[in-house]
Design a protein around this motif. Structure first.
Motif, mmCIF file in Angstrom:
data_model
loop_
_atom_site.group_PDB
_atom_site.id
_atom_site.type_symbol
_atom_site.label_atom_id
_atom_site.label_comp_id
_atom_site.label_asym_id
_atom_site.label_seq_id
_atom_site.Cartn_x
_atom_site.Cartn_y
_atom_site.Cartn_z
ATOM 1 N N TYR A 177 -8.309 1.513 1.785
ATOM 2 C CA TYR A 177 -6.495 2.024 1.678
ATOM 3 C C TYR A 177 -6.364 3.366 0.444
ATOM 4 C CZ TYR A 177 -1.429 4.306 1.422
ATOM 5 O OH TYR A 177 -0.473 4.530 1.511
ATOM 6 N N HIS A 203 1.229 -1.504 0.109
ATOM 7 C CA HIS A 203 0.210 0.197 0.120
ATOM 8 C C HIS A 203 0.766 0.830 -0.138
ATOM 9 C CE1 HIS A 203 -3.576 -2.358 2.471
ATOM 10 N NE2 HIS A 203 -3.240 -2.381 0.854
ATOM 11 N N THR A 257 -2.953 4.181 8.009
ATOM 12 C CA THR A 257 -4.285 4.262 6.913
ATOM 13 C C THR A 257 -3.752 2.907 6.478
ATOM 14 O OG1 THR A 257 -3.069 5.039 5.792
ATOM 15 C CG2 THR A 257 -4.701 6.551 6.438
ATOM 16 N N ALA A 258 -2.041 2.492 6.271
ATOM 17 C CA ALA A 258 -1.515 1.112 5.123
ATOM 18 C C ALA A 258 -2.192 -0.173 6.387
ATOM 19 C CB ALA A 258 -0.594 1.108 4.983
#
Ligand code: HEM
Length: 530
Positions: free
Chosen positions: A250, A103, A242-243
């Motif tokens: 994401y 990500h 967030t990852a």
């Protein structure tokens, strides 16, 4: 048209039914593992711990309560059984780096972010030469010169003077007329100066300017001045939170949270690498630097060099991994030595006697004692201080996320099916009281076999096997030898030239975990050794 509140209610109800249904369906049989609060239903529990900057510590607390195997997110199991570390990270383990890394990489992974084994192996081979013993030795004079600049900046701070025109770092005069200052930003400016000098020759020069402002170039070629420390730390915090989301969520965050500083900061940091790479490709240095060993130009062996975007990704990883872990190591080390004055003095004596420095007669023609790595390589107490510093406060404290593949695998006696994220926090292993006596205490002597505390043979074996600040297996740190060289020189110089004391306010150093577990600040009083 449905009113907004009704539409929202329907969405929340559908998502809740899906989440609860998935929990009871339990396709991967993870319900057998205990989990804290809502962690088995949503990654929000784990993300919330990251948001607070205390993820690893909270996960370790949960392990203390619930046992050595804990489900910390719907598809993520954390282990603290010492056997788990080799099972997850060791050579031959059928696991890959988790999507968490993919990500962050956004389609242009560096060696540290590559999740596919073949891609990683090719990159690691291409970069192996950059970290050869010969290259590292060639970098020593650069580290020595930058360490001189660090010592000069610290001497100014101790005397209450600003460094350069832009110095806005914290510094006050304490009740005993001693100057109290935050040493963390200075160490961090050093690590940026050192890594930029070693990789690109074009050193940032933060220690002389007294500020971390530098240029960043975006994908369209626009240049912008950014703060290096804030750009990296804000991006690292944002990404680490967030990852942890599934890929589509994401990507939604990336797209719709464009106004969030941490999201933009990733671009600024990447741009710092782009600026340096483009500058370096146009300018050949007088002496080879680390970039000279990058596959940036066609050779007989490798006719297709790395493209600019790949170079930017690899160099961003050098700027990140080669700087933040090192600044954390050095600040932690000052903290440990300042809070243990007798160990600081013991190290000072070990250094002065090994270097045959007469404490009373400082040579006038040199500003600071900054030894080279060869002069200090055989000082057992220096090595012991570094190892113990890494054991007590590993800069990478977290459980590094991996994904099970193939038919699944057995970790510390538990079968885990394929497609599950697993991790084991380094922090918990280093503080395991079945492996180490008084694990919370800073005792460098435990690393020296013939000194009282180090006489325990079982503990000596455990130290070798279970102290893994650089991780282990095929994804262990590629920069480990470079780190030893740099950190040994700087710690020796900081102790030879200064005496460190903690400011009263800072008896326990505040930490914030982004990807690395960073000190927030370290308020100290220093004395220049005469
Ligand atoms: C005190 C210093 C350091 C510590 C404690 C440290 C620790 C680590 C750890 C724990 C990993 C594994 C990360 C993961 O699995 O996600 C790692 C990987 C890595 N480190 Fe370091 N590191 C240090 C210094 C450096 C330096 C100086 C460089 C380069 C200039 C560097 C470059 C890398 C790279 C490229 C990787 C990825 C390796 C791979 O996946 O094959 N590190 N490091």
């Amino acid at each position: 048209m449905l009113p907004l509140s009704v539409a929202l209610l329907i969405i929340v109800t559908v998502i809740s039914i899906w989440v609860i249904g998935r929990y009871f369906k339990d396709e991967k049989q993870l319900r057998r593992f205990p989990s804290p609060s809502i962690a088995a239903f949503t990654p929000l529990w784990s993300m919330w711990q990251s948001w607070k900057g205390t993820q690893t510590i909270e996960i370790c607390k949960v392990h203390e309560k619930l046992g050595p195997v804990v489900r910390i997110a719907p598809n993520h199991v954390s282990f603290t059984d010492p056997r788990a570390y080799k099972d997850i990270y060791g050579h031959g383990a059928p696991l890959v780096k988790d999507d968490f890394y993919a990500h962050i990489a956004e389609g242009n992974p560096s060696v540290a972010q590559a999740t596919e084994k073949a891609v990683h192996s090719a990159k690691r081979r291409a970069l192996a030469h950059v970290f050869s013993a010969k290259e590292i030795t060639a970098m020593e004079p650069r580290v020595v010169a930058t360490t001189q600049n660090l010592c000069a900046a610290i001497r100014n701070k101790i005397s209450g003077r600003s460094v350069g025109e832009h110095d806005q770092t914290y510094s006050v005069v304490g009740s005993d007329n001693c100057v109290i200052f935050d040493v963390r930003p200075w160490v961090n400016m050093f690590t940026y100066d050192a890594i930029s000098n070693m990789v690109f020759t074009n050193e940032y020069g933060f220690l002389k300017k007294g500020s971390d402002l530098c240029l960043s170039t975006d994908g369209a070629g626009q240049k912008k001045e950014v703060h290096a420390m804030d750009s990296f730390h804000s991006a690292s915090r944002y990404n680490t939170i967030t990852a942890q989301l599934p890929r589509p969520l994401y990507q939604l965050c990336r797209r719709f949270l464009f106004w969030v500083h941490g999201n933009k900061a990733g671009g600024y940091f990447g741009g710092m690498s782009r600026f340096q790479v483009q500058h370096r490709l146009r300018n050949q240095p007088a002496q080879p630097d680390l970039f000279s060993s990058f596959p940036a130009w066609p050779t007989e062996k490798r006719p297709d060099p790395m493209e600019e975007d790949e170079l930017v990704a690899e160099c961003a990883t050098m700027l990140d991994a080669g700087n933040d872990t090192t600044q954390t190591t050095l600040v932690n080390c000052i903290f440990h030595l300042a809070s243990n004055p007798e160990k600081q003095e013991k190290l000072y004596n070990a250094l002065t006697s090994a270097l045959s420095i007469d404490k009373k007669e400082r040579a006038d023609e040199i500003d600071f004692y900054v030894p080279n790595a060869k002069q200090i390589q055989d000082i057992p107490y220096l090595r012991a201080v570094l190892e113990e510093n890494w054991r007590c406060r590993p800069p990478v404290a977290r459980g590094l996320p991996r994904r099970t593949t193939g038919q699944g695998t057995t970790i510390a006696g538990h079968f885990i099916p394929p497609g599950v994220t697993v991790s084991a926090p380094i922090y918990a292993l280093h503080r395991n009281e079945t492996l180490f006596r008084r694990p919370l205490d800073f005792i460098p002597e435990r690393w020296i076999p013939d000194e009282g505390f180090g006489k325990d043979e079982q503990e000596a074996k455990n130290l070798k096997e279970y102290c893994i600040p650089f991780s282990l297996g095929p994804r262990a740190c590629i920069g480990r030898n470079l780190a030893y060289m740099e950190v040994s020189i700087v710690v020796a110089a900081l102790v030879l030239n200064f005496e460190w004391e903690l400011a009263e306010k800072c008896l326990d150093m505040p930490m914030i975990e982004r990807f690395n577990n960073n000190p927030k600040e370290l308020l100290v009083k220093g004395k220049v050794r005469g």
